[in-house]
Design a protein around this motif. Sequence first.
Motif, mmCIF file in Angstrom:
data_model
loop_
_atom_site.group_PDB
_atom_site.id
_atom_site.type_symbol
_atom_site.label_atom_id
_atom_site.label_comp_id
_atom_site.label_asym_id
_atom_site.label_seq_id
_atom_site.Cartn_x
_atom_site.Cartn_y
_atom_site.Cartn_z
ATOM 1 N N TRP A 198 0.997 7.174 -8.107
ATOM 2 C CA TRP A 198 2.205 6.808 -8.852
ATOM 3 C C TRP A 198 2.479 5.310 -8.848
ATOM 4 N N ASN A 199 1.768 4.542 -8.036
ATOM 5 C CA ASN A 199 1.940 3.089 -8.038
ATOM 6 C C ASN A 199 0.706 2.363 -8.570
ATOM 7 N N GLY A 200 -0.055 3.029 -9.425
ATOM 8 C CA GLY A 200 -1.200 2.371 -10.043
ATOM 9 C C GLY A 200 -2.524 2.866 -9.499
ATOM 10 N N TYR A 201 -3.471 1.925 -9.314
ATOM 11 C CA TYR A 201 -4.800 2.245 -8.796
ATOM 12 C C TYR A 201 -5.006 1.499 -7.481
ATOM 13 N N SER A 202 -5.405 2.234 -6.457
ATOM 14 C CA SER A 202 -5.594 1.631 -5.140
ATOM 15 C C SER A 202 -6.780 2.267 -4.442
ATOM 16 N N ALA A 203 -7.283 1.575 -3.426
ATOM 17 C CA ALA A 203 -8.295 2.158 -2.550
ATOM 18 C C ALA A 203 -7.600 3.066 -1.539
ATOM 19 N N LEU A 204 -8.390 3.889 -0.871
ATOM 20 C CA LEU A 204 -7.833 4.886 0.026
ATOM 21 C C LEU A 204 -8.612 4.884 1.336
ATOM 22 N N LEU A 205 -7.879 4.850 2.440
ATOM 23 C CA LEU A 205 -8.525 4.855 3.752
ATOM 24 C C LEU A 205 -9.307 6.147 3.968
ATOM 25 N N ILE A 261 -6.809 -7.841 2.446
ATOM 26 C CA ILE A 261 -7.009 -6.744 3.391
ATOM 27 C C ILE A 261 -7.977 -5.719 2.825
ATOM 28 N N PHE A 262 -7.964 -5.532 1.503
ATOM 29 C CA PHE A 262 -8.918 -4.635 0.855
ATOM 30 C C PHE A 262 -10.346 -5.092 1.124
ATOM 31 N N GLU A 285 -11.432 -6.974 3.544
ATOM 32 C CA GLU A 285 -11.748 -6.837 4.968
ATOM 33 C C GLU A 285 -12.094 -5.397 5.324
ATOM 34 N N LEU A 286 -11.290 -4.460 4.833
ATOM 35 C CA LEU A 286 -11.520 -3.056 5.163
ATOM 36 C C LEU A 286 -12.777 -2.517 4.478
ATOM 37 N N LEU A 287 -13.066 -3.019 3.281
ATOM 38 C CA LEU A 287 -14.307 -2.639 2.607
ATOM 39 C C LEU A 287 -15.516 -3.075 3.430
ATOM 40 N N ALA A 288 -15.448 -4.276 3.953
ATOM 41 C CA ALA A 288 -16.543 -4.776 4.786
ATOM 42 C C ALA A 288 -16.684 -3.972 6.070
ATOM 43 N N GLU A 289 -15.558 -3.450 6.579
ATOM 44 C CA GLU A 289 -15.586 -2.640 7.801
ATOM 45 C C GLU A 289 -16.083 -1.219 7.542
ATOM 46 N N GLY A 290 -16.163 -0.815 6.271
ATOM 47 C CA GLY A 290 -16.655 0.516 5.929
ATOM 48 C C GLY A 290 -15.662 1.628 6.187
ATOM 49 N N VAL A 291 -14.364 1.327 6.043
ATOM 50 C CA VAL A 291 -13.343 2.346 6.346
ATOM 51 C C VAL A 291 -12.581 2.796 5.098
ATOM 52 N N GLY A 336 -1.075 -1.705 2.451
ATOM 53 C CA GLY A 336 -2.101 -2.101 3.414
ATOM 54 C C GLY A 336 -1.700 -3.305 4.226
ATOM 55 N N VAL A 337 -0.771 -4.097 3.727
ATOM 56 C CA VAL A 337 -0.241 -5.239 4.489
ATOM 57 C C VAL A 337 1.121 -4.803 5.021
ATOM 58 N N TRP A 338 1.104 -4.150 6.169
ATOM 59 C CA TRP A 338 2.310 -3.523 6.702
ATOM 60 C C TRP A 338 3.103 -4.509 7.542
ATOM 61 N N GLU A 339 3.661 -5.489 6.845
ATOM 62 C CA GLU A 339 4.580 -6.480 7.396
ATOM 63 C C GLU A 339 5.777 -6.576 6.460
ATOM 64 N N PHE A 340 6.956 -6.833 7.017
ATOM 65 C CA PHE A 340 8.137 -6.998 6.175
ATOM 66 C C PHE A 340 7.944 -8.173 5.216
ATOM 67 N N ALA A 341 8.284 -7.955 3.952
ATOM 68 C CA ALA A 341 8.211 -9.033 2.959
ATOM 69 C C ALA A 341 9.267 -10.084 3.299
ATOM 70 N N SER A 342 8.820 -11.317 3.531
ATOM 71 C CA SER A 342 9.720 -12.365 4.028
ATOM 72 C C SER A 342 10.776 -12.771 3.006
ATOM 73 N N ASP A 343 10.502 -12.563 1.707
ATOM 74 C CA ASP A 343 11.492 -12.927 0.695
ATOM 75 C C ASP A 343 12.612 -11.897 0.594
ATOM 76 N N LYS A 344 12.472 -10.756 1.267
ATOM 77 C CA LYS A 344 13.489 -9.704 1.247
ATOM 78 C C LYS A 344 14.136 -9.483 2.611
ATOM 79 N N PHE A 345 13.425 -9.875 3.648
ATOM 80 C CA PHE A 345 13.909 -9.650 5.011
ATOM 81 C C PHE A 345 13.819 -10.957 5.803
ATOM 82 N N SER A 346 14.982 -11.565 6.045
ATOM 83 C CA SER A 346 14.997 -12.842 6.765
ATOM 84 C C SER A 346 14.833 -12.641 8.262
#
Length: 541
Positions: free
Chosen positions: A261-268, A235-236, A238-244, A195-205
């Motif tokens: 396969w990566n645990g438990y998450s919310a779904l758009l 972000i979860f 924020e999106l919950l408040a937006e009702g999406v 949900g946070v679709w930005e490059f992880a700064s500790d892996k991508f300089s």
Amino acid sequence: MKSQMTEIKPFLSKIVLQSFLLLLLIYEVNGQRVDSLTIDFSIDENWWGGLVAHGPEMPYGSAHFKFNQLDNALLNQAQPLLISSKGRYIWCEQPISYQFDKNSLIVDSDHGKIITGRSGKTLKSAYLEASERFFAPSGKMPDSLLFAKPQYNTWIELIYDQNEKDILDYAQAIIDNGLPPGVLMIDDNWQKDYGVWEFASDKFSSPKAMVEKLHGQGFKVMLWICPFISADSEIFRELLAEGVLLMDGESPNRPALIRWWNGYSALLDFTNPKAKEWFKSRLDHLQHTYDIDGFKFDAGDLHFYNQGPIIGKRADALPNDHMQLYAEIGLDYPLNEYRACWKLGGQPLAQRLKDKAFNWEDLRTLIPGILAQGMMGYYFACPDMIGGGQYNSFLKLDSIDQEMIVRSAQTHALMPMMQFSVAPWRILDAEHMEACKKAALLHEEFGDTLLSLANHAATTGEPIVRPMEYVFPNQGYAQVIDQFMLGNDILVAPALYKGMRKRKVFLPKGRWIDELGKKYRGGKSVEIEVPLERLPYFKKI
């Protein structure tokens, strides 16, 4: 109407045979719709469709087989379609259940009306009629580089440690080992969070500079993406408040938490246009900020929307509808890939077979799988990753079956797309690496042919890879699933068993020439030599 009556008259004149129920005949003639039907068919009538994952079970016929499309799509593409080698077709706008048993077919739907019809007397005529009526070709195709060159995915080599240095090293090794650059897919865990679709700064300089370098080497760059949102994140909330987000049907004020396969998450909730707008804004941001070329749209599987009662903005949406809405997002991005899809045959979406295990049994499912994709309109097809997409298989080098990697690459080579993930130069000796490289270069050599067939598919709906029965109807080839036709004139027959150095090839009537220049007269089976470095294919003269 006249042609339909011509086809049905023989049945009406032989009522004692009861090839069809009388009621079904009326449905066919008048084009009426039903929610349940039964068809009795002859022993030489074969059927395709339903689920791509059932490709190895096709064609269906006298053997018992049963499935309900509302329950699960088995991690791959599905279509509410059945077509037969005698020109019959069945369609429904909603999920169907179907059961084959002793040359009888029962089809039901609890949510839609079933349409049945007939066109001609062949698999091809049934397919083309169904395609035109229900999943007509869009006139568009996915990005041409997906077909013209091999693809490379970073998953097997980096798993969850996607990072700038190793991605650049992987790309450089592709070139250093003489493989042609093509599409490069950066897989899961490049991002900060789901949900946070930005490059992880500790892996991508410097992700933009990384993409620029990859572009300069001849690659286009795709990023892995999914519709999940990490629970209890900023972000979860924020999106919950937006009702999406999808909500829990048993407690409507609580978001649904989906096990994947990566645990438990919310779904758009893509039945809410705001969810689609938000998701696309993140994808567009990645393209505009980092010059990303496209996206691998993962997850979105049917069973994620089937975990108990789930409520979205559209209360009547079935799990299949959610699956389709996610897949439709890719239509705005020509460089795309999906592995799970519902009712989007004919659309310009690249469709990969589900992950295969690293074994010979799964290797032999590639051809029937890709044939099934074609017979359901998912003809822009990729046969999974070479050697399979399960990373555990490649962690112990002393257990690698090098021959299987070569035969896998050869099976991919003359399919619409081929995709590497495990680095062949890491796990193969010089002999096997050379054979693998030869397969990749053969795919590149056939690039113009593959693009021509892809364009033909986009405009006519004809699949790129075709069953023998499709091209040579009613000649006894319906059960042949270890060779395939590339278009109408190229027959491909890979080696699919460990240690195989000879194989039987069924050559239809006519004159053929193989890739070594040897000529054959068809209408019979021939035994050929298949040394390690050889992928046999035959062109019709």
